[in-house]
Scaffold this motif. Structure first.
Motif, PDB file in Angstrom:
ATOM      1  N   GLY A   1      -4.650  12.266   1.700  1.00  9.61           N
ATOM      2  CA  GLY A   1      -3.825  11.519   2.632  1.00  9.61           C
ATOM      3  C   GLY A   1      -4.235  10.072   2.770  1.00  9.61           C
ATOM      4  N   GLU A   2      -5.136   9.612   1.913  1.00  6.18           N
ATOM      5  CA  GLU A   2      -5.651   8.255   2.032  1.00  6.18           C
ATOM      6  C   GLU A   2      -4.687   7.235   1.425  1.00  6.18           C
ATOM      7  N   THR A   3      -4.776   6.015   1.938  1.00  5.97           N
ATOM      8  CA  THR A   3      -3.926   4.927   1.475  1.00  5.97           C
ATOM      9  C   THR A   3      -4.524   4.283   0.232  1.00  5.97           C
ATOM     10  N   ILE A   4      -3.690   4.009  -0.749  1.00  5.01           N
ATOM     11  CA  ILE A   4      -4.139   3.331  -1.956  1.00  5.01           C
ATOM     12  C   ILE A   4      -3.503   1.944  -2.024  1.00  5.01           C
ATOM     13  N   ASP A   5      -4.210   1.003  -2.648  1.00  8.26           N
ATOM     14  CA  ASP A   5      -3.684  -0.352  -2.757  1.00  8.26           C
ATOM     15  C   ASP A   5      -2.753  -0.469  -3.962  1.00  8.26           C
ATOM     16  N   ALA A   6      -2.178  -1.652  -4.122  1.00  6.73           N
ATOM     17  CA  ALA A   6      -1.189  -1.865  -5.170  1.00  6.73           C
ATOM     18  C   ALA A   6      -1.783  -1.645  -6.557  1.00  6.73           C
ATOM     19  N   SER A   7      -3.000  -2.135  -6.769  1.00  2.00           N
ATOM     20  CA  SER A   7      -3.640  -1.993  -8.077  1.00  2.00           C
ATOM     21  C   SER A   7      -3.854  -0.527  -8.440  1.00  2.00           C
ATOM     22  N   THR A   8      -4.290   0.263  -7.465  1.00  2.00           N
ATOM     23  CA  THR A   8      -4.490   1.697  -7.699  1.00  2.00           C
ATOM     24  C   THR A   8      -3.154   2.385  -7.946  1.00  2.00           C
ATOM     25  N   ALA A   9      -2.118   1.984  -7.195  1.00  2.00           N
ATOM     26  CA  ALA A   9      -0.786   2.564  -7.382  1.00  2.00           C
ATOM     27  C   ALA A   9      -0.280   2.293  -8.796  1.00  2.00           C
ATOM     28  N   LYS A  10      -0.576   1.121  -9.325  1.00  2.00           N
ATOM     29  CA  LYS A  10      -0.178   0.814 -10.708  1.00  2.00           C
ATOM     30  C   LYS A  10      -0.962   1.676 -11.692  1.00  2.00           C
TER      31      LYS A  10
ATOM     32  N   ALA B   1      -1.879  12.302  -8.348  1.00  2.00           N
ATOM     33  CA  ALA B   1      -0.932  12.755  -7.343  1.00  2.00           C
ATOM     34  C   ALA B   1      -1.600  13.721  -6.368  1.00  2.00           C
ATOM     35  N   MET B   2      -2.398  14.638  -6.911  1.00  2.00           N
ATOM     36  CA  MET B   2      -3.111  15.586  -6.050  1.00  2.00           C
ATOM     37  C   MET B   2      -4.125  14.870  -5.158  1.00  2.00           C
ATOM     38  N   GLU B   3      -4.740  13.827  -5.681  1.00  4.46           N
ATOM     39  CA  GLU B   3      -5.672  13.054  -4.866  1.00  4.46           C
ATOM     40  C   GLU B   3      -4.960  12.459  -3.655  1.00  4.46           C
TER      41      GLU B   3
ATOM     42  N   THR C   1       0.839  -1.198   0.000  1.00  5.16           N
ATOM     43  CA  THR C   1       0.000   0.000   0.000  1.00  5.16           C
ATOM     44  C   THR C   1       0.875   1.250   0.000  1.00  5.16           C
ATOM     45  N   PHE C   2       0.278   2.367  -0.406  1.00  2.70           N
ATOM     46  CA  PHE C   2       1.037   3.596  -0.598  1.00  2.70           C
ATOM     47  C   PHE C   2       0.207   4.794  -0.144  1.00  2.70           C
ATOM     48  N   CYS C   3       0.877   5.808   0.414  1.00  4.06           N
ATOM     49  CA  CYS C   3       0.152   7.029   0.760  1.00  4.06           C
ATOM     50  C   CYS C   3       1.116   8.177   1.027  1.00  4.06           C
ATOM     51  N   THR C   4       0.561   9.387   0.941  1.00  5.84           N
ATOM     52  CA  THR C   4       1.277  10.614   1.326  1.00  5.84           C
ATOM     53  C   THR C   4       0.389  11.325   2.348  1.00  5.84           C
ATOM     54  N   PRO C   5       0.452  10.899   3.616  1.00  6.02           N
ATOM     55  CA  PRO C   5      -0.539  11.279   4.619  1.00  6.02           C
ATOM     56  C   PRO C   5      -0.229  12.537   5.418  1.00  6.02           C
ATOM     57  N   GLY C   6       0.770  13.312   4.968  1.00  2.03           N
ATOM     58  CA  GLY C   6       1.160  14.474   5.759  1.00  2.03           C
ATOM     59  C   GLY C   6       0.018  15.415   6.088  1.00  2.03           C
ATOM     60  N   VAL C   7      -0.924  15.561   5.138  1.00  2.00           N
ATOM     61  CA  VAL C   7      -2.051  16.464   5.347  1.00  2.00           C
ATOM     62  C   VAL C   7      -2.861  16.074   6.584  1.00  2.00           C
ATOM     63  N   ASN C   8      -2.816  14.806   6.963  1.00  2.00           N
ATOM     64  CA  ASN C   8      -3.577  14.335   8.129  1.00  2.00           C
ATOM     65  C   ASN C   8      -2.982  14.792   9.454  1.00  2.00           C
ATOM     66  N   ILE C   9      -1.691  15.147   9.445  1.00  2.00           N
ATOM     67  CA  ILE C   9      -1.032  15.551  10.698  1.00  2.00           C
ATOM     68  C   ILE C   9      -0.552  17.001  10.637  1.00  2.00           C
ATOM     69  N   GLY C  10      -1.070  17.746   9.666  1.00  2.00           N
ATOM     70  CA  GLY C  10      -0.724  19.163   9.583  1.00  2.00           C
ATOM     71  C   GLY C  10       0.616  19.449   8.941  1.00  2.00           C
ATOM     72  N   LEU C  11       1.186  18.466   8.265  1.00  2.00           N
ATOM     73  CA  LEU C  11       2.481  18.643   7.615  1.00  2.00           C
ATOM     74  C   LEU C  11       2.376  18.140   6.182  1.00  2.00           C
ATOM     75  N   PHE C  12       2.030  19.013   5.264  1.00  2.00           N
ATOM     76  CA  PHE C  12       1.806  18.606   3.868  1.00  2.00           C
ATOM     77  C   PHE C  12       3.061  17.938   3.308  1.00  2.00           C
ATOM     78  N   CYS C  13       2.877  16.875   2.548  1.00  2.00           N
ATOM     79  CA  CYS C  13       4.001  16.120   1.975  1.00  2.00           C
ATOM     80  C   CYS C  13       4.594  16.873   0.784  1.00  2.00           C
ATOM     81  N   SER C  14       5.200  18.008   1.058  1.00  2.00           N
ATOM     82  CA  SER C  14       5.687  18.876  -0.018  1.00  2.00           C
ATOM     83  C   SER C  14       6.897  18.294  -0.733  1.00  2.00           C
ATOM     84  N   THR C  15       7.878  17.743   0.006  1.00  2.00           N
ATOM     85  CA  THR C  15       9.026  17.144  -0.674  1.00  2.00           C
ATOM     86  C   THR C  15       8.673  15.806  -1.323  1.00  2.00           C
ATOM     87  N   PRO C  16       7.901  14.931  -0.678  1.00  2.00           N
ATOM     88  CA  PRO C  16       7.445  13.732  -1.395  1.00  2.00           C
ATOM     89  C   PRO C  16       6.671  14.074  -2.665  1.00  2.00           C
ATOM     90  N   MET C  17       5.989  15.209  -2.658  1.00  2.00           N
ATOM     91  CA  MET C  17       5.207  15.651  -3.806  1.00  2.00           C
ATOM     92  C   MET C  17       6.062  15.764  -5.067  1.00  2.00           C
TER      93      MET C  17
END
Length: 276
Positions: free
Chosen positions: A182-191, A175-177, A147-163
């Protein structure tokens, strides 16, 4: 070539286990994150990865680099406990934060500019800077339970460098989604998003990655270097300039010994002998 295995010391200087292990076999260097349970990208692990990649770039025996991990988490990104502890510093941690994010950026740029292909082997969760690491690699192969995610928005720290890496690997709106929800996506969605190349059952992950690495390692190292550099550079150019640039690259490539050898071998129906 026999397999060469070594260990890197952790921050306390311990050899056993180590934060990062390395093995080299048949031109493929495996770097394994060994910082359980979350394989967080602490300062020590970032520095160890940078050191290994710097060495790999200049080592003729290394043709391909694979970045993998131990445990059920590929990497949970930056070590939030390590970062939070430095809020007690006189500058409220600003200097340490800058060092951490700069090191991470240096690592991702090192992967991009390394003259050798880098493959991410993912089994488990890749989140925040861990997802950034996956997106920075040239190829990414994962298990069907990853699974994959960029969850910084959930803790008040936007994932700006991962972006930076994610927005260059995934399609813009996907990418914006990831960044906005900050939601987790599964392998199929990541592909589907473009973050990974292949999804395989867990028991075949190492086998499939090894096959990809072996195929790539069999190519001319000079040609791989030329191709990777040209691929990344032309993406930054307008289409007309990209064609002008890549035409020059093709001419320069055509004049190399390996191109002459490769074309001659193809026409002569024999296996090429690369000079590099």
């Amino acid at each position: 070539m026999a397999e060469i295995v070594s260990f890197r010391k952790d921050a306390a200087g311990a050899e056993e286990g180590g934060l990062l292990t390395r093995s080299l076999r048949d031109g493929v260097l495996r770097l394994v994150l060994n910082n359980p349970p979350a394989n967080v990208l602490s300062i020590a692990l970032l520095e160890a990865l940078l050191e290994e990649l710097e060495t790999a770039g200049a080592e003729p025996d290394v043709r391909v680099v694979v970045i993998a991990s131990t445990g059920n988490v590929f990497s949970a990104g930056h070590d939030l406990k390590e970062l939070t502890a430095r809020r007690a510093d006189e500058d409220q941690g600003a200097g340490f934060f800058e060092k951490t994010f700069r090191l991470a950026a240096d690592l991702m740029l090192k992967i991009t500019h390394l003259p050798k292909p880098v493959i991410a082997e993912i089994d488990g969760l890749a989140t925040a800077a861990g997802c950034q690491l996956v997106a920075s690699c040239d190829l990414a192969i994962c298990t069907d339970s990853s699974t994959f995610c960029t969850p910084g928005v959930n803790i008040g720290l936007f994932c700006s460098t991962p972006m930076v890496a994610v927005s260059r690997a995934a399609h813009r709106k996907q990418a914006m989604e990831m960044l906005l929800t900050g939601e987790t996506i599964d392998a199929s969605t990541a592909k589907d998003f473009g973050l990974v190349n292949r999804i395989v059952p867990k028991q075949y992950l190492a086998q499939v990655v090894s096959k990809y690495a072996a195929v790539i390692a069999s190519k001319s190292p000079l040609t791989l270097k030329i191709g990777k550099e040209a691929f990344n550079r032309q993406l930054e150019l307008p289409v007309e300039a990209a064609y002008d640039y890549t035409a020059r690259v093709m001419v320069e490539n055509m004049l190399t010994e390996d191109a002459q050898e490769g074309i001659g071998a193809f026409l002569g129906k024999r296996k090429p002998e690369w000079k590099g």
